[in-house]
Design an enzyme around this catalytic site. Structure first.
Site, PDB file in Angstrom:
ATOM      1  NE  ARG A  73      56.908 -14.362  55.230  1.00 31.57           N
ATOM      2  CZ  ARG A  73      55.593 -14.302  54.932  1.00 31.57           C
ATOM      3  NH1 ARG A  73      54.845 -15.377  55.073  1.00 31.57           N
ATOM      4  NH2 ARG A  73      55.054 -13.186  54.514  1.00 31.57           N
ATOM      5  CE1 TYR A 127      68.331 -28.683  73.908  1.00 23.95           C
ATOM      6  CE2 TYR A 127      66.609 -28.111  72.344  1.00 23.95           C
ATOM      7  CZ  TYR A 127      67.610 -27.722  73.209  1.00 23.95           C
ATOM      8  OH  TYR A 127      67.901 -26.398  73.382  1.00 23.95           O
ATOM      9  CG  ASP A 192      66.740 -34.842  67.417  1.00 19.34           C
ATOM     10  OD1 ASP A 192      67.806 -34.788  66.774  1.00 19.34           O
ATOM     11  OD2 ASP A 192      66.352 -33.934  68.167  1.00 19.34           O
TER      12      ASP A 192
END
Length: 408
Positions: A73, A127, A192
């Site tokens: 992690r 989006y 983006d």
């Protein structure tokens, strides 16, 4: 793994060369040709005191750990190779990968909120799920929607981020990234870049400080891996790594391997699909069944077009083209944004952003253009559903002509 150690990254190289070699320069020295996949979730350490000091260092700074990994992690060597390669392609100092594009967006918002900056200025369309995440305030953020000309006036002391998508999903509207970055002042601009990829534009070179990708799309390129990635400066990357560690939105090592492999063919795939898309745009623009075609000035493999007939009949009528969400795969996909990708956005907001009910979005793949056109033209002529027979066709806004538009 640090590409600078190999003395090659300081030499300017073409994007196609970087795509093949970034993240891999050390392999020959390791006696390897293909990058290894490290699937370990944990790593042994016999010096607990030294390990504790390294973990404390990460907790304090978010910097990558020197030496072997501690726990998956925190970091993973295979994922780190993909991050190094993507940062190089985008011209950024660093990149941080996540389990999905939405996990990446979430991490950026949480990172800014952790600094007390919860206000976001955003430009539609985005989006659909990004729009929903902002508008619903699910992360405690507040959003001001505006057009590019209103960005400077919308910024306030608590603004942590300005967010745009260019070309936008699904209308392919383009933003002047350099002008918007200027309007942002000291507030970071997030672009983006999923549709364009670094093959067509590199937002960092135009003033953006954060570049987002749904890596599921073009970076992977084969419809078989999910991921997200943020390219940025090292300072912000350190905060993102801390958020990723705390929230657990990590990219699986196998996904990291597939994304690194996808980058090696990214320029070839994007350019080939873009060439086919441009030809399909030329044909659609003069087709009497098509009311309007949207295609960005920078090109690309994404097409949006509005039909006079029933768009659902087109979706139902394709045979070679796959009616499915997502994009950027080697095969061509088509979908109806108002029903699927942007359904979660309120109808009024959808329409004002140019996502009308006649709009179809197509992600052009690597098939032969004649085969795609044959399938598309027969789908455009598909007989209407029984319930729609006799319905009046949509009234065109203007005579059909070839259009490359950044508008709605």
């Amino acid at each position: 793994m640090d590409a600078m150690d190999h003395g090659l990254s300081a030499i300017p190289r073409a994007l196609a060369t970087e795509a093949v070699h970034a993240g891999r320069e050390d392999l020959a020295g390791l006696g390897l040709h293909a990058p290894p996949i490290d699937l370990s979730t944990t790593y042994p350490s016999y010096d607990a005191r030294a390990e504790a000091a390294r973990i404390d260092e990460f907790a304090t700074t978010g910097a990558r750990l020197d030496g072997p990994p501690v726990y998956a992690r925190l970091d993973n060597p295979t994922v780190a190779r993909f991050e190094e390669a993507l940062a190089r392609l985008e011209g950024a100092e660093a990149a941080v990968a996540f389990a999905s594009g939405m996990a990446a967006v979430t991490a950026v918002l949480l990172a800014r909120a952790s600094q007390g900056l919860r206000h976001v200025v955003a430009v539609r369309p985005l989006y659909g799920c990004s729009d929903h995440l902002l508008d619903a305030g699910l992360l405690g953020t507040e959003v001001t929607w505006t057009d590019p000309a209103g960005i400077a006036d919308a910024i306030r002391p608590g603004t942590g981020l300005v967010m745009v998508e260019s070309p936008a999903n699904p209308t392919l509207a383009e933003a002047d990234i350099r002008a918007i970055a200027h309007s942002c002042g000291s507030v970071p601009l997030l672009v983006d870049n999923t549709f364009a990829t670094p093959v067509l534009q590199r937002p960092v070179e135009q003033g953006a400080r954060i570049v987002l990708h749904s890596a599921t799309k073009y970076l992977g390129g084969h419809g078989d891996v999910m991921g997200g990635v943020v390219a940025c400066d090292e300072e912000f990357a350190r905060t993102l790594r801390q958020v990723r560690f705390a929230t657990g939105g990590v990219l699986h090592p196998l996904a990291g391997y597939l994304l690194l492999r996808g980058l090696s063919t990214l320029p070839v795939r994007v350019r080939a699909a873009s060439s086919t898309a441009a030809e399909l745009v030329r044909r659609l623009a003069v087709d009497p069944r098509v009311a309007r075609v949207h295609y960005p000035r920078i090109g690309g493999a994404m097409i949006a077009f509005e039909v006079y007939g029933e768009p659902h009949d087109v979706i139902a009528g394709v045979r070679l083209i796959t009616p499915a969400v997502s994009l950027g795969s080697v095969d061509t996909l088509i979908q109806h944004p108002a029903s699927i990708s942007h359904r979660i956005v309120a109808e009024g907001d959808r329409r004002s952003a140019g996502v009308n009910d006649r709009l179809l979005r197509m992600s052009v793949g690597l098939e032969d253009v004649e085969d795609l056109w044959r399938d598309l033209t027969q789908a455009l002529s598909a007989p209407p559903a029984e319930s729609l027979r006799g319905a009046a066709p949509a009234v065109p806004e203007q005579p059909v002509a070839a259009r490359r538009t950044a508008g709605r």
